[in-house]
Design an enzyme around this catalytic site. Structure first.
Site, PDB file in Angstrom:
ATOM      1  N   ASP A  91      18.181  43.792  62.973  1.00  0.00           N
ATOM      2  CA  ASP A  91      17.724  42.440  63.278  1.00  0.00           C
ATOM      3  C   ASP A  91      18.931  41.527  63.308  1.00  0.00           C
ATOM      4  O   ASP A  91      19.938  41.800  62.645  1.00  0.00           O
ATOM      5  CB  ASP A  91      16.731  41.924  62.227  1.00  0.00           C
ATOM      6  CG  ASP A  91      17.460  41.398  60.987  1.00  0.00           C
ATOM      7  OD1 ASP A  91      17.595  40.166  60.858  1.00  0.00           O
ATOM      8  OD2 ASP A  91      17.923  42.217  60.166  1.00  0.00           O
ATOM      9  N   GLN A 137      23.571  47.800  48.377  1.00  0.00           N
ATOM     10  CA  GLN A 137      24.623  46.801  48.337  1.00  0.00           C
ATOM     11  C   GLN A 137      25.930  47.478  47.916  1.00  0.00           C
ATOM     12  O   GLN A 137      26.034  48.691  47.985  1.00  0.00           O
ATOM     13  CB  GLN A 137      24.240  45.650  47.397  1.00  0.00           C
ATOM     14  CG  GLN A 137      23.147  44.744  47.949  1.00  0.00           C
ATOM     15  CD  GLN A 137      23.632  43.836  49.080  1.00  0.00           C
ATOM     16  OE1 GLN A 137      24.819  43.795  49.394  1.00  0.00           O
ATOM     17  NE2 GLN A 137      22.712  43.105  49.699  1.00  0.00           N
ATOM     18  N   ASP A 148      12.165  40.233  55.063  1.00  0.00           N
ATOM     19  CA  ASP A 148      13.192  40.412  54.050  1.00  0.00           C
ATOM     20  C   ASP A 148      12.808  39.578  52.833  1.00  0.00           C
ATOM     21  O   ASP A 148      11.909  38.752  52.884  1.00  0.00           O
ATOM     22  CB  ASP A 148      14.588  40.116  54.589  1.00  0.00           C
ATOM     23  CG  ASP A 148      14.837  38.659  54.903  1.00  0.00           C
ATOM     24  OD1 ASP A 148      14.088  37.809  54.407  1.00  0.00           O
ATOM     25  OD2 ASP A 148      15.786  38.379  55.641  1.00  0.00           O
ATOM     26  N   SER A 149      13.471  39.825  51.725  1.00  0.00           N
ATOM     27  CA  SER A 149      13.014  39.284  50.440  1.00  0.00           C
ATOM     28  C   SER A 149      13.346  37.820  50.252  1.00  0.00           C
ATOM     29  O   SER A 149      12.836  37.184  49.331  1.00  0.00           O
ATOM     30  CB  SER A 149      13.644  40.083  49.301  1.00  0.00           C
ATOM     31  OG  SER A 149      15.049  39.879  49.289  1.00  0.00           O
ATOM     32  N   GLY A 150      14.224  37.282  51.084  1.00  0.00           N
ATOM     33  CA  GLY A 150      14.670  35.911  50.904  1.00  0.00           C
ATOM     34  C   GLY A 150      15.931  35.781  50.085  1.00  0.00           C
ATOM     35  O   GLY A 150      16.490  34.686  49.960  1.00  0.00           O
ATOM     36  N   GLY A 151      16.424  36.899  49.533  1.00  0.00           N
ATOM     37  CA  GLY A 151      17.621  36.834  48.710  1.00  0.00           C
ATOM     38  C   GLY A 151      18.825  36.305  49.458  1.00  0.00           C
ATOM     39  O   GLY A 151      19.579  35.466  48.944  1.00  0.00           O
ATOM     40  N   ASP A 207      17.379  41.204  46.313  1.00  0.00           N
ATOM     41  CA  ASP A 207      18.740  41.688  46.090  1.00  0.00           C
ATOM     42  C   ASP A 207      19.696  40.518  46.006  1.00  0.00           C
ATOM     43  O   ASP A 207      19.380  39.407  46.433  1.00  0.00           O
ATOM     44  CB  ASP A 207      19.177  42.647  47.200  1.00  0.00           C
ATOM     45  CG  ASP A 207      19.250  41.954  48.559  1.00  0.00           C
ATOM     46  OD1 ASP A 207      18.372  41.113  48.841  1.00  0.00           O
ATOM     47  OD2 ASP A 207      20.166  42.254  49.347  1.00  0.00           O
ATOM     48  N   GLY A 251      24.395  43.150  52.968  1.00  0.00           N
ATOM     49  CA  GLY A 251      25.715  42.696  52.596  1.00  0.00           C
ATOM     50  C   GLY A 251      26.811  43.037  53.578  1.00  0.00           C
ATOM     51  O   GLY A 251      27.991  43.005  53.231  1.00  0.00           O
TER      52      GLY A 251
END
Length: 376
Positions: A271, A194, A92-95, A146, A221
């Site tokens: 996940d 989102q 995942d992007s880490g957002g 995101d 989200g």
């Protein structure tokens, strides 16, 4: 990456498919054990692959960026080689971690400046450099950056986050197209839907991302504090709009009941840290129900941990022995409990897939869900 849709259950939206990646094929629906920092806690790749049959794992860009750092991963030849895992990896992007872990952060259209939860140092994540980071990590499947607002956010705040996420998605896609993989195999980039708990925003987000034509779509989200029924409603809204021939990934979900209910609504990938974290705290998921292995009632129970599973851990060790390990503070207890819980989750996915292929998902779910949800 190639996704083959094999069967859709006629009574639900449940789907069985095959997700083909450079590091192997994932049979969906599938749960991804969480290996946040390049490690599924207490387990090595051999246990994951050989003992429980994990097909894909998840890593986290935020945590890997901070530690061990991108230069270490680059010199190692990517995360697969660094951790000794030869199967598919999704990052995942880490957002989400920026918004949940960083003690201080400042959001702008450029990206987000945040303080590390490790040492307070300041860093900038942008849609572009997060793609660069994931190129270095070498994940088979990457995520756009995101903004993930909390469940109780206002409509206006959710709209701002939704609009920002779409702008970031477009920039992420542009950077992805302008760069090349570093380790000789292709990578895929997913968009993230989102919109909070607002149906109109969820629809707008899904429609805009579909127009961008990503090879797969995540739903973010959710499972952030909203009631389960609201989560299911949002998933139904989104999956109505996503292409049938693209994989769908519901981020950060969840309990066994959450998984089965969302499979029925058309989700392919999941996940969650719940099975590993709860296992380390003594909560076991089994084919007979949920139990707290620390309870005194298991002290003299010499039956297998889970008679319904065929795996080594489930059949070899007894409830009494595992309770003893927890009471004694032995690390082996954490490992056994983690293996049991992930074994159960992966068994649940295999059984769900088989039920879909046989076009009996609804009746199978109605039969199994009360049994596995009961407290023992």
């Amino acid at each position: 990456m190639r996704f083959v849709l094999e069967r859709v259950d006629t009574a639900t939206r449940a789907r069985a498919g095959r997700l083909e990646t450079p590091h192997g094929t994932v049979e969906t629906p599938m749960f991804m054990p969480v290996g946040t920092v390049g490690s599924v806690k207490t387990l090595g790749p051999r246990e994951l692959r050989q003992d429980i049959g994990a097909q894909i794992i998840l890593g986290n860009t935020y945590h890997l960026y901070l530690r061990p750092g991108l230069e270490v991963l680059r010199q190692a030849g990517g995360l697969h080689r660094f951790m000794g895992w030869d199967g598919p990896i999704l990052t995942d992007s880490g957002g989400y971690q920026v918004f949940s872990l960083a003690p201080l952060r400042k959001l702008s259209d450029e990206g987000v400046v945040f303080q590390s939860h490790l040492d307070g140092s300041r860093h900038l994540f942008t849609p572009e450099n997060v793609i660069d980071f994931q190129r270095i990590i070498g994940a088979d499947i990457m995520m756009v950056l995101d903004e993930c607002p909390p469940a109780d956010v206002s409509l206006e705040a959710a709209r701002r986050a939704h609009e920002l996420t779409l702008r970031w998605a477009a920039r992420s896609q542009q950077r992805f197209s302008a760069t090349e993989p570093l380790y000789g195999y292709p990578q895929a980039l997913f968009g993230i839907v989102q919109g909070g708990v607002f149906p109109a925003l969820r629809r707008a987000s899904a429609q805009a991302l579909v127009e961008m034509d990503f090879p797969g779509y995540a739903i973010g989200g959710l499972s952030v504090g909203e009631p389960a029924e609201v989560m299911y409603e949002m998933v139904e809204i989104v999956t109505e709009l996503l292409p049938l021939d693209r994989p769908r990934y519901l981020m950060g979900v969840g309990t066994p009941a959450n998984l089965l209910e969302n499979i029925a609504r058309g989700i392919d990938l999941f996940d969650c840290v719940l099975p590993t974290r709860n296992g380390r705290n003594g909560m076991l998921f089994t084919t007979e129900g949920i139990l707290n292995i620390r309870n005194r009632k298991w002290q003299m129970d010499f039956s297998p941990i889970d008679p319904g599973l065929e795996g080594y851990v489930s059949q070899t060790f007894t409830k009494a022995y595992l309770r003893h390990l927890f009471q004694a503070g032995e690390i082996l207890g954490l490992q056994i409990a983690t293996l049991q819980n992930l074994s159960f989750y992966l068994w649940l996915m295999r059984a769900a897939r088989q039920a879909i292929l046989e076009n009996r998902y609804q009746s199978w779910m109605n039969e199994v869900l009360p049994r596995i949800s009961q407290r023992l």
